[in-house]
Design an enzyme around this catalytic site. Structure first.
Site, PDB file in Angstrom:
ATOM      1  N   HIS A 184      73.471 -61.791  72.635  1.00 58.83           N
ATOM      2  CA  HIS A 184      72.557 -62.347  73.635  1.00 58.83           C
ATOM      3  C   HIS A 184      71.469 -63.148  72.909  1.00 58.83           C
ATOM      4  O   HIS A 184      70.567 -62.579  72.299  1.00 58.83           O
ATOM      5  CB  HIS A 184      71.935 -61.224  74.457  1.00 58.83           C
ATOM      6  CG  HIS A 184      71.228 -61.703  75.691  1.00 58.83           C
ATOM      7  ND1 HIS A 184      70.719 -62.977  75.807  1.00 58.83           N
ATOM      8  CD2 HIS A 184      70.954 -61.090  76.869  1.00 58.83           C
ATOM      9  CE1 HIS A 184      70.155 -63.124  76.992  1.00 58.83           C
ATOM     10  NE2 HIS A 184      70.298 -61.988  77.656  1.00 58.83           N
ATOM     11  N   CYS A 239      65.321 -64.993  79.678  1.00 62.08           N
ATOM     12  CA  CYS A 239      66.704 -65.293  79.323  1.00 62.08           C
ATOM     13  C   CYS A 239      67.378 -66.291  80.255  1.00 62.08           C
ATOM     14  O   CYS A 239      68.520 -66.669  80.035  1.00 62.08           O
ATOM     15  CB  CYS A 239      67.485 -63.991  79.208  1.00 62.08           C
ATOM     16  SG  CYS A 239      66.718 -62.936  77.952  1.00 62.08           S
ATOM     17  N   HIS A 280      76.499 -65.043  82.930  1.00 59.48           N
ATOM     18  CA  HIS A 280      75.381 -64.507  82.162  1.00 59.48           C
ATOM     19  C   HIS A 280      75.947 -63.389  81.291  1.00 59.48           C
ATOM     20  O   HIS A 280      75.696 -63.354  80.100  1.00 59.48           O
ATOM     21  CB  HIS A 280      74.275 -64.010  83.090  1.00 59.48           C
ATOM     22  CG  HIS A 280      73.025 -63.627  82.366  1.00 59.48           C
ATOM     23  ND1 HIS A 280      72.316 -64.525  81.614  1.00 59.48           N
ATOM     24  CD2 HIS A 280      72.394 -62.439  82.228  1.00 59.48           C
ATOM     25  CE1 HIS A 280      71.286 -63.906  81.060  1.00 59.48           C
ATOM     26  NE2 HIS A 280      71.305 -62.641  81.416  1.00 59.48           N
TER      27      HIS A 280
END
Lengths: 370, 400
Positions: free
Chosen positions: B328, B162, B293
């Site tokens: 996400h 990620c 994030h």
């Protein structure tokens, strides 16, 4: 790029764990012979596409690493972590908390462990409740699992990069790692590639038509890379120099890819300041003598036909790891034992991706540094 | 060292496709979360994700045939096509081999992997469709960009989970700053998939209805998907062709926790921020906005806030999470963060953290709750953290 040196390395191949097993296997190999690999036997319950494969018989990460932290490892992760341990040891890297942030990991793959991903997906499809999956195994479905576990095992805190390159994987790794060192992001990179032998890879290799001659294989190859003037903690000997690496893409494949491959050869020669006629050996991804899809454009770019070594004949189709096996063979083989021997490592992918690296092998055991 | 600038962005997202729609969605705090349709979510207690419903590959792609490429590759190629158009760049004017494609991903062609697994369950390994197997390797994401735009430079897929597209943007920065490229298309792509949905659920990290980063009652992530690509050029190349410069790419930093496969480590994350600042020639007081994030899990938001306070002190700059809107998007997440950062600089506002209701005194950060905030944004820090402890932070600045 001014190039990097290899201060140590290791490889896990169907010959076994480590450099000596590889060297022994090479010494025994008949030139040009295509090996069938080991009998698969009862390695997996699932039916396999062939009776043979190029895998490590009875490979157990625990045997090399102990119990702690290894219970969730999939096969690819185990191969990568063990190979890294061997490579660091072989290089003589002294690990302490001061140098750990200056050591990176760059690892090549095609798509991580397809077995881990597919088995996980299978659970969501066959269980009564689709979410009844093992959370401990979830990280294995992510492609950077092996690189992350390598870092955790040895406390390597520099850049930690997983490259999905398929056939190009290892050359991509060399290119990326060289940049990371040259740009000062890290001083040392443990760079390599890994693929595991599973029903998933064996069948994919068979069904996509690249395995008519050789069966699927598994391997890990890890190389400790550093600048020539890196401090002694990175290892005190130079086994080889990776003088230059170039990768490119030929849209549409075909002729554009051939042009791009020739371009890579010209670029690495120019970067390294090498005359084409000094290249004595080329390590390519082909399997058959009559197949020159990769070797043809290279020979034309060089203006001569050097020796061609096709490592997949001995070690199987190891996809991203095949390039790492090729560098291992280059470093282990007697044929290039003469000091200063120059070789090309090349790759050509299924789409249009191509690449080349020029490697100078130093004398047996390597030059003392400094 | 050449200076590096952003001259185009290509978002293919659940909140909008193309810069105009995406920027408007950020400004109005639009959510892209909807009931899952890309797989059958029956039996899952939670059934929402940030799927991209309105992307028609055939309408966006000129050279890549959607029949031959997986969903993530289509997102990648579509995003690159948009980024090229936004940059108003004529690629025939770029020297061959001087334009590259660098893409990040977490799971590559996950939808293809799932389709193949269904075939294995149904008919055994031999029943897998060879054409689907051909679409499976993750290196096809960058190759799709190279094919679509006809690029002959490096074609590289970075699979560092990620944080992958920050890794990709960072490598692109090195290629440009070091004189090895004139133009790089960099970003990331991923697709919503069943196995990630199941895995995050079992980790206890999946929210039911909405993702609520930095909220006291935050319950976790929602998975999302899309493609996010930036057109990056050297400043000289952009200036010579009279390009509009949105932002300058100042530099980046990467490091690794090397502690735990899943749990992030605040001191190492803080160190990554310092590395990014040092490499970019900025100090904490220069940073006007942090594009978080911000996954919305208890642990991530706490660790990220701790690291921010360690680096910036008790009054850190505003930090918001666009994952509250997008979910996400895994390997595309940092790419969307970089695009949002670029838009924040160019259009003078901070994207909000939507769905926010309750302050968490343990965090001590300003999450720009619920409504976009007008602001002069000179320097942005775009955070990215990943499984494997892989941290990557990209710094963007206003163009000089």
């Amino acid at each position: 790029m001014s190039g990097v040196v290899v201060t140590g390395w290791s490889a896990l191949t169907s010959a076994g764990v480590g450099v000596d097993a590889l060297a022994k296997r090479l010494a025994l190999a008949e030139a040009g012979q295509v090996e069938k690999g080991h009998e698969i036997g009862d390695l997996y319950e699932e039916p396999m596409p062939a009776a043979n494969g190029h895998f490590l018989p009875s490979f157990s990460p625990r045997e090399h690493l102990g119990r702690k932290g290894t219970s969730t490892f999939d096969r690819a992760t185990g191969l990568a972590v063990v190979c890294c341990q061997e490579a660091l040891r072989e290089a003589g890297v002294s690990l302490d908390d001061e140098v750990r942030p200056r050591i990176g990991v760059v690892l090549g793959t095609s798509l991580g462990s397809f077995k881990s991903t597919s088995d996980y997906t299978r659970e969501t499809l066959v269980q009564d409740k689709p979410y009844l999956v093992n959370p401990m195994l979830f990280p294995n479905t992510v492609m950077n699992c092996a690189a992350g576990q390598v870092a955790i095992r040895f406390g390597l805190r520099g850049a930690n990069t997983t490259i999905a390159g398929g056939t190009l994987g290892f050359l991509n790794v060399l290119r990326y790692a060289g940049n990371a060192i040259e740009r000062g992001h890290v001083d040392v990179v443990v760079a390599g590639a890994v693929e595991e032998f599973t029903p998933h890879r064996a069948w994919a290799t068979r069904l996509t038509g690249v395995a008519d001659v050789v069966a699927a294989g598994e391997a890990a190859g890890m190389f400790v890379l550093a600048k020539e003037n890196t401090p002694e903690w990175a290892g005190t000997r130079q086994r080889a120099g990776v003088l230059a690496v170039a990768t490119a893409y030929g849209p549409g494949g075909g002729e554009a890819a051939e042009t791009a491959l020739a371009g890579c050869v010209h670029r690495v020669l120019a970067k390294a300041g090498i005359d084409a006629f000094e290249v004595s050996t080329v390590y390519t991804g082909e399997v058959e003598d009559g197949d020159e899809r990769e070797f043809g454009p290279i020979a034309r770019a060089l203006g001569h036909r050097p020796d061609r070594v096709m490592v997949k004949r001995l070690f199987g189709e190891c996809d991203a790891a095949s390039g790492a096996v090729a560098l291992g063979v280059l470093l282990a083989e007697d044929r290039d034992a003469r000091p200063g021997g120059l070789s090309l490592l090349t790759a050509r992918g299924a789409d249009g991706a191509v690449g080349a690296a020029i490697v100078r092998r130093y004398a047996d055991g390597g030059l003392d540094r400094g | 060292m050449a200076r590096v600038v952003v001259t185009g962005v290509g978002p293919v997202s659940s909140i909008g496709i193309g810069i105009a729609a995406f920027a408007e969605a950020l400004r109005t705090g639009r959510s892209g979360i909807s009931p899952i349709t890309s797989f059958d979510p029956a039996g899952f207690p939670h059934r929402n994700a940030g799927e991209v419903h309105t992307f028609d590959p055939a309408a966006h792609l000129r050279r890549v045939d959607p029949a031959e490429w997986g969903r993530s590759s289509q997102f990648a190629a579509g995003a690159a096509r948009l980024a090229l158009a936004d940059a108003r760049l004529d690629l025939t004017s770029v020297a061959p081999g001087r334009a590259h494609a660098i893409m990040g991903t977490t799971s590559g062609e996950s939808a293809v992997a799932e389709a193949l697994t269904a075939q294995i369950i149904e008919g055994g390994f031999a029943a897998q469709d060879p054409a689907l197997l051909t679409q499976l390797p993750a290196n096809r994401l960058a190759n799709a960009v190279s094919e679509e735009l006809g690029l002959s430079g490096e074609s590289l897929t970075i699979a560092t989970a990620c944080s992958a597209s920050n890794y990709a943007i960072g490598y692109a920065y090195d290629l440009l700053a070091g004189g090895e490229a004139d133009v790089v298309f960099a970003g990331g792509a991923d697709s919503v998939c069943r196995w990630a949905h199941a895995g995050f659920f079992r980790l206890g990290a999946l929210a039911k209805d909405a993702c609520t980063p930095f909220d006291k009652d935050r319950a976790g992530i929602l998975t999302g998907e899309g493609g996010a690509v930036l057109t990056l050029e050297t400043y000289d190349h952009a200036r010579k062709r009279g390009a509009t410069v949105y932002a300058e790419l100042l530099g980046y930093g990467v490091n690794c926790d090397a502690i735990h496969p899943v749990t992030p480590d605040a001191p190492t994350v803080a160190e990554c921020m310092r590395i990014a600042h040092r490499n970019s020639g900025v100090s904490p007081s220069d940073v006007d906005y942090i594009c978080a994030h911000g996954t919305g899990t208890q642990v991530n938001d706490l660790v990220e806030s701790k690291a921010v306070i360690e680096v910036f002190g008790e009054r850190p700059p505003p930090i918001s999470s666009i994952k509250s809107m997008l979910g996400h998007t895994m390997g595309a997440a940092c790419g969307f963060g970089a695009i949002a950062s670029t838009i924040a600089i160019d259009r003078g506002f901070l994207p909000p953290t939507v769905n926010w209701t309750t302050a968490d005194p343990e965090l001590g950060v300003d999450p720009v709750p619920n409504a976009a905030r007008p602001a002069t944004v000179r320097v942005v820090q775009n955070d990215g953290f990943a499984f494997g402890g892989n941290n990557a932070i990209v710094m963007l600045g206003a163009p000089e």
